[in-house]
Design a protein around this motif. Structure first.
Motif, PDB file in Angstrom:
ATOM      1  N   TRP A 151      12.232 -32.694  -8.220  1.00  0.00           N
ATOM      2  CA  TRP A 151      11.432 -33.919  -8.413  1.00  0.00           C
ATOM      3  C   TRP A 151      10.533 -34.155  -7.202  1.00  0.00           C
ATOM      4  O   TRP A 151       9.334 -34.377  -7.337  1.00  0.00           O
ATOM      5  N   ARG A 152      11.082 -34.072  -6.027  1.00  0.00           N
ATOM      6  CA  ARG A 152      10.303 -34.287  -4.804  1.00  0.00           C
ATOM      7  C   ARG A 152       9.206 -33.238  -4.626  1.00  0.00           C
ATOM      8  O   ARG A 152       8.132 -33.522  -4.093  1.00  0.00           O
ATOM      9  N   ALA A 153       9.506 -31.993  -5.054  1.00  0.00           N
ATOM     10  CA  ALA A 153       8.544 -30.904  -4.893  1.00  0.00           C
ATOM     11  C   ALA A 153       7.490 -30.898  -6.002  1.00  0.00           C
ATOM     12  O   ALA A 153       6.526 -30.133  -5.936  1.00  0.00           O
ATOM     13  N   GLY A 154       7.691 -31.742  -7.019  1.00  0.00           N
ATOM     14  CA  GLY A 154       6.731 -31.797  -8.121  1.00  0.00           C
ATOM     15  C   GLY A 154       6.775 -30.561  -9.007  1.00  0.00           C
ATOM     16  O   GLY A 154       5.804 -30.242  -9.683  1.00  0.00           O
ATOM     17  N   LEU A 155       7.908 -29.869  -9.006  1.00  0.00           N
ATOM     18  CA  LEU A 155       8.032 -28.629  -9.773  1.00  0.00           C
ATOM     19  C   LEU A 155       8.852 -28.855 -11.036  1.00  0.00           C
ATOM     20  O   LEU A 155       9.912 -29.493 -10.993  1.00  0.00           O
ATOM     21  N   HIS A 156       8.369 -28.312 -12.143  1.00  0.00           N
ATOM     22  CA  HIS A 156       9.077 -28.413 -13.416  1.00  0.00           C
ATOM     23  C   HIS A 156      10.368 -27.592 -13.343  1.00  0.00           C
ATOM     24  O   HIS A 156      10.341 -26.440 -12.925  1.00  0.00           O
ATOM     25  N   PRO A 157      11.518 -28.179 -13.773  1.00  0.00           N
ATOM     26  CA  PRO A 157      12.800 -27.466 -13.647  1.00  0.00           C
ATOM     27  C   PRO A 157      12.878 -26.183 -14.461  1.00  0.00           C
ATOM     28  O   PRO A 157      13.655 -25.288 -14.114  1.00  0.00           O
ATOM     29  N   ALA A 158      12.073 -26.069 -15.518  1.00  0.00           N
ATOM     30  CA  ALA A 158      12.118 -24.858 -16.346  1.00  0.00           C
ATOM     31  C   ALA A 158      11.139 -23.788 -15.856  1.00  0.00           C
ATOM     32  O   ALA A 158      11.069 -22.698 -16.418  1.00  0.00           O
ATOM     33  N   ARG A 159      10.374 -24.103 -14.847  1.00  0.00           N
ATOM     34  CA  ARG A 159       9.415 -23.133 -14.301  1.00  0.00           C
ATOM     35  C   ARG A 159      10.141 -21.858 -13.860  1.00  0.00           C
ATOM     36  O   ARG A 159      11.192 -21.905 -13.228  1.00  0.00           O
ATOM     37  N   ALA A 160       9.547 -20.700 -14.200  1.00  0.00           N
ATOM     38  CA  ALA A 160      10.159 -19.411 -13.831  1.00  0.00           C
ATOM     39  C   ALA A 160      10.118 -19.238 -12.313  1.00  0.00           C
ATOM     40  O   ALA A 160       9.079 -19.452 -11.681  1.00  0.00           O
ATOM     41  N   VAL A 210       2.353 -21.720  -1.625  1.00  0.00           N
ATOM     42  CA  VAL A 210       2.290 -23.173  -1.431  1.00  0.00           C
ATOM     43  C   VAL A 210       3.472 -23.866  -2.116  1.00  0.00           C
ATOM     44  O   VAL A 210       4.148 -24.718  -1.531  1.00  0.00           O
ATOM     45  N   ASP A 211       3.756 -23.470  -3.374  1.00  0.00           N
ATOM     46  CA  ASP A 211       4.901 -24.036  -4.098  1.00  0.00           C
ATOM     47  C   ASP A 211       6.193 -23.720  -3.375  1.00  0.00           C
ATOM     48  O   ASP A 211       7.101 -24.551  -3.271  1.00  0.00           O
ATOM     49  N   CYS A 212       6.264 -22.498  -2.887  1.00  0.00           N
ATOM     50  CA  CYS A 212       7.465 -22.045  -2.210  1.00  0.00           C
ATOM     51  C   CYS A 212       7.700 -22.850  -0.928  1.00  0.00           C
ATOM     52  O   CYS A 212       8.837 -23.244  -0.626  1.00  0.00           O
ATOM     53  N   ALA A 213       6.636 -23.117  -0.221  1.00  0.00           N
ATOM     54  CA  ALA A 213       6.751 -23.918   1.003  1.00  0.00           C
ATOM     55  C   ALA A 213       7.204 -25.334   0.668  1.00  0.00           C
ATOM     56  O   ALA A 213       8.021 -25.929   1.387  1.00  0.00           O
ATOM     57  N   ALA A 214       6.685 -25.879  -0.438  1.00  0.00           N
ATOM     58  CA  ALA A 214       7.093 -27.229  -0.850  1.00  0.00           C
ATOM     59  C   ALA A 214       8.576 -27.253  -1.207  1.00  0.00           C
ATOM     60  O   ALA A 214       9.308 -28.175  -0.824  1.00  0.00           O
ATOM     61  N   LEU A 215       9.011 -26.240  -1.925  1.00  0.00           N
ATOM     62  CA  LEU A 215      10.423 -26.161  -2.312  1.00  0.00           C
ATOM     63  C   LEU A 215      11.314 -26.062  -1.072  1.00  0.00           C
ATOM     64  O   LEU A 215      12.328 -26.752  -0.956  1.00  0.00           O
ATOM     65  N   HIS A 216      10.912 -25.236  -0.140  1.00  0.00           N
ATOM     66  CA  HIS A 216      11.647 -25.063   1.116  1.00  0.00           C
ATOM     67  C   HIS A 216      11.736 -26.389   1.871  1.00  0.00           C
ATOM     68  O   HIS A 216      12.803 -26.806   2.317  1.00  0.00           O
ATOM     69  N   SER A 221      10.849 -35.832 -14.258  1.00  0.00           N
ATOM     70  CA  SER A 221       9.734 -36.737 -14.509  1.00  0.00           C
ATOM     71  C   SER A 221       8.519 -35.935 -14.966  1.00  0.00           C
ATOM     72  O   SER A 221       7.859 -35.295 -14.151  1.00  0.00           O
ATOM     73  N   PRO A 222       8.221 -35.942 -16.265  1.00  0.00           N
ATOM     74  CA  PRO A 222       7.096 -35.149 -16.773  1.00  0.00           C
ATOM     75  C   PRO A 222       5.768 -35.506 -16.091  1.00  0.00           C
ATOM     76  O   PRO A 222       4.910 -34.640 -15.914  1.00  0.00           O
ATOM     77  N   ALA A 223       5.615 -36.771 -15.731  1.00  0.00           N
ATOM     78  CA  ALA A 223       4.351 -37.180 -15.125  1.00  0.00           C
ATOM     79  C   ALA A 223       4.174 -36.589 -13.727  1.00  0.00           C
ATOM     80  O   ALA A 223       3.049 -36.321 -13.287  1.00  0.00           O
ATOM     81  N   LEU A 224       5.278 -36.381 -13.040  1.00  0.00           N
ATOM     82  CA  LEU A 224       5.216 -35.920 -11.649  1.00  0.00           C
ATOM     83  C   LEU A 224       5.421 -34.413 -11.529  1.00  0.00           C
ATOM     84  O   LEU A 224       4.780 -33.747 -10.716  1.00  0.00           O
ATOM     85  N   GLN A 225       6.338 -33.891 -12.350  1.00  0.00           N
ATOM     86  CA  GLN A 225       6.726 -32.482 -12.196  1.00  0.00           C
ATOM     87  C   GLN A 225       5.946 -31.613 -13.173  1.00  0.00           C
ATOM     88  O   GLN A 225       6.460 -31.141 -14.181  1.00  0.00           O
ATOM     89  N   ASN A 226       4.677 -31.414 -12.856  1.00  0.00           N
ATOM     90  CA  ASN A 226       3.777 -30.723 -13.780  1.00  0.00           C
ATOM     91  C   ASN A 226       3.294 -29.399 -13.214  1.00  0.00           C
ATOM     92  O   ASN A 226       2.301 -28.842 -13.677  1.00  0.00           O
ATOM     93  N   ARG A 227       3.969 -28.883 -12.196  1.00  0.00           N
ATOM     94  CA  ARG A 227       3.581 -27.591 -11.660  1.00  0.00           C
ATOM     95  C   ARG A 227       4.671 -26.536 -11.901  1.00  0.00           C
ATOM     96  O   ARG A 227       5.769 -26.871 -12.256  1.00  0.00           O
TER      97      ARG A 227
END
Length: 269
Positions: free
Chosen positions: A180-189, A196-202, A263-269
DNA sequence: CCAATTGTTATTTA
DNA sequence: ATAAATAACAATTG
């Protein structure tokens, strides 16, 4: 129930017993919680021993018992450690009670998904030496994270974050909080994240672990405290719960085999 | 009776 | 053979 910070809370509960001798041990030898354990050796080794130090790695705890041996504990889904008065009578779901002069240490677990293990001698068990780095430690690098995600390329992020060999201490609610904080969809592969996504997740993995340890470990009337206000935690099981950042409705569905709140509105990446 | 549960592992499927 | 998905474990609650 217990994830990283809740396990840390339980470990510290038993710290009241350090440097005190165990006078007697009570256990139910046939309880599933002791699967694979030599309970006679455990009782023999603990009786008269002194708890000298306690340790935690992820959700795994290890208690050093003088020169006698090492007690390993995992709380599973419903386990807990308690400190009771010395005359406390063992209860139905209490599987291991260590009695000292001043108190009784209780390991209870109704569902018995937890584990107990006993390693005699002065050397800690082999599995303890092979533990992965804690997420808070410098060895938990974005490079290691990216390499791990690449090896689980087709799995949903949610399932990958629950893998203890890379994310020790993360459980269902922490995984949801991080994504949720990283803005990443939980089903994303997992293999589809760029640098950039990886750095956010970290970054958010470390943020959530640090924040959980800082807040939850505090004792509030004998129980752990809640995470900070504004965290997804407070909304994730509420019917009609709303995203703390966008105010939009949250969704619950099974992803990676576990109930996931996002949160579909937030986790859209 | 049915479904749910903040964990992990064994088994099955792809 | 390997990775991913699913069942199983057990007790309780709604």
């Amino acid at each position: 129930m217990p994830e990283l910070a809740e396990v840390e809370f339980m470990r510290r509960r038993w710290d009241a017993a350090l440097e005190d001798a165990v006078t007697s041990v009570e256990l139910h030898p046939r309880a599933r919680i002791f699967r694979g354990v030599d309970t006679a050796a455990l009782a023999r080794g603990l009786t008269g021993a002194t708890l000298t130090s306690s340790h935690r790695s992820g959700k795994q705890m290890l208690f050093a018992c003088g020169d006698s041996g090492w007690l390993g504990l995992h709380l599973g889904m419903t386990g807990e450690l308690r400190v009771e008065a010395s005359a406390y009578p063992i209860d139905r779901h209490d599987h291991l009670v260590l009695r000292q002069r001043a108190r009784a240490l209780v390991f209870a677990d109704p569902r018995m998904f937890g584990t107990v293990e006993w390693t005699p001698g002065t050397q800690p068990p082999a599995w303890w030496r092979d533990r992965p780095p804690e997420i808070m430690e410098p060895a938990f690098t974005a490079e290691r994270l990216q390499a791990f995600l690449a090896r689980r390329a087709k799995s949903p992020l949610k399932a990958v974050l629950l893998m203890q060999e890379m994310f020790p201490g993360i459980g269902n609610w922490m995984a949801d909080e991080v994504l949720w904080r990283a803005g990443l969809h939980p089903a994303r592969a997992a293999g589809s994240l760029d640098a950039v996504d990886c750095a956010a997740l970290h970054r958010e993995l470390r943020f959530v672990c640090r924040g959980a340890l800082r807040s939850i470990v505090r004792d509030v009337d004998g129980h752990w405290a809640d995470p900070p206000r504004g965290w997804l935690f407070h909304e994730r099981w509420v019917d009609g719960g709303r995203c703390p950042r966008t105010g939009s409705p949250l969704v619950r569905e099974t992803i990676g085999g576990r109930t996931t709140c996002w949160s579909p509105a937030l986790q859209n990446r």
